[in-house]
Design a protein around this motif. Sequence first.
Motif, PDB file in Angstrom:
ATOM      1  N   MET A   1     -21.132  11.430 130.759  1.00  0.00           N
ATOM      2  CA  MET A   1     -20.490  12.379 131.645  1.00  0.00           C
ATOM      3  C   MET A   1     -19.805  11.602 132.767  1.00  0.00           C
ATOM      4  O   MET A   1     -20.364  10.669 133.317  1.00  0.00           O
ATOM      5  CB  MET A   1     -21.529  13.331 132.224  1.00  0.00           C
ATOM      6  CG  MET A   1     -20.964  14.306 133.205  1.00  0.00           C
ATOM      7  SD  MET A   1     -22.205  15.479 133.748  1.00  0.00           S
ATOM      8  CE  MET A   1     -22.344  15.002 135.442  1.00  0.00           C
ATOM      9  N   SER A   2     -18.613  12.002 133.083  1.00  0.00           N
ATOM     10  CA  SER A   2     -17.900  11.394 134.202  1.00  0.00           C
ATOM     11  C   SER A   2     -17.371  12.497 135.111  1.00  0.00           C
ATOM     12  O   SER A   2     -17.290  13.658 134.720  1.00  0.00           O
ATOM     13  CB  SER A   2     -16.761  10.514 133.702  1.00  0.00           C
ATOM     14  OG  SER A   2     -15.819  11.291 133.003  1.00  0.00           O
ATOM     15  N   LEU A   3     -17.029  12.103 136.309  1.00  0.00           N
ATOM     16  CA  LEU A   3     -16.511  13.061 137.279  1.00  0.00           C
ATOM     17  C   LEU A   3     -14.998  13.151 137.152  1.00  0.00           C
ATOM     18  O   LEU A   3     -14.307  12.139 137.135  1.00  0.00           O
ATOM     19  CB  LEU A   3     -16.885  12.641 138.693  1.00  0.00           C
ATOM     20  CG  LEU A   3     -18.381  12.615 139.000  1.00  0.00           C
ATOM     21  CD1 LEU A   3     -18.620  12.025 140.378  1.00  0.00           C
ATOM     22  CD2 LEU A   3     -18.966  14.011 138.914  1.00  0.00           C
ATOM     23  N   SER A   4     -14.511  14.366 137.089  1.00  0.00           N
ATOM     24  CA  SER A   4     -13.067  14.591 136.999  1.00  0.00           C
ATOM     25  C   SER A   4     -12.433  14.280 138.358  1.00  0.00           C
ATOM     26  O   SER A   4     -13.106  14.290 139.396  1.00  0.00           O
ATOM     27  CB  SER A   4     -12.787  16.036 136.614  1.00  0.00           C
ATOM     28  OG  SER A   4     -13.172  16.899 137.672  1.00  0.00           O
ATOM     29  N   LYS A   7     -13.294  17.020 140.819  1.00  0.00           N
ATOM     30  CA  LYS A   7     -14.641  16.959 141.407  1.00  0.00           C
ATOM     31  C   LYS A   7     -14.702  15.875 142.475  1.00  0.00           C
ATOM     32  O   LYS A   7     -15.328  16.053 143.517  1.00  0.00           O
ATOM     33  CB  LYS A   7     -15.705  16.682 140.331  1.00  0.00           C
ATOM     34  CG  LYS A   7     -15.812  17.762 139.286  1.00  0.00           C
ATOM     35  CD  LYS A   7     -16.358  19.034 139.855  1.00  0.00           C
ATOM     36  CE  LYS A   7     -16.553  20.050 138.759  1.00  0.00           C
ATOM     37  NZ  LYS A   7     -15.894  21.309 139.021  1.00  0.00           N
ATOM     38  N   LEU A   8     -14.050  14.739 142.221  1.00  0.00           N
ATOM     39  CA  LEU A   8     -14.014  13.676 143.220  1.00  0.00           C
ATOM     40  C   LEU A   8     -13.287  14.133 144.479  1.00  0.00           C
ATOM     41  O   LEU A   8     -13.708  13.806 145.599  1.00  0.00           O
ATOM     42  CB  LEU A   8     -13.365  12.421 142.643  1.00  0.00           C
ATOM     43  CG  LEU A   8     -14.203  11.689 141.594  1.00  0.00           C
ATOM     44  CD1 LEU A   8     -13.396  10.566 140.969  1.00  0.00           C
ATOM     45  CD2 LEU A   8     -15.494  11.166 142.189  1.00  0.00           C
TER      46      LEU A   8
END
Length: 76
Positions: A1-4, A7-8
């Motif tokens: 999972m990574s932050l879009s 979201k950042l």
Amino acid sequence: MSLSPEKLDEINLLLQFPSDSIMNGLKIHNDAEQSVRDAAARLHSKGFTDSPDGGYLTDAGIEILNHIKLLNSALK
């Protein structure tokens, strides 16, 4: 999972809120970058702020900001 990127943007905006008092807020002006204005609107729709252009953090906003600060501190 990574932050879009979205979201950042939200996390970075939350980190801009003054932490010395809950009586201080932010005002996102119309000439702010579109990504910042969008992040502010999303935070409001999620119930973290009381206004779509910044405003004050809600109780949920204060709680999530505390979690973000803890994570940020742990990763330094």
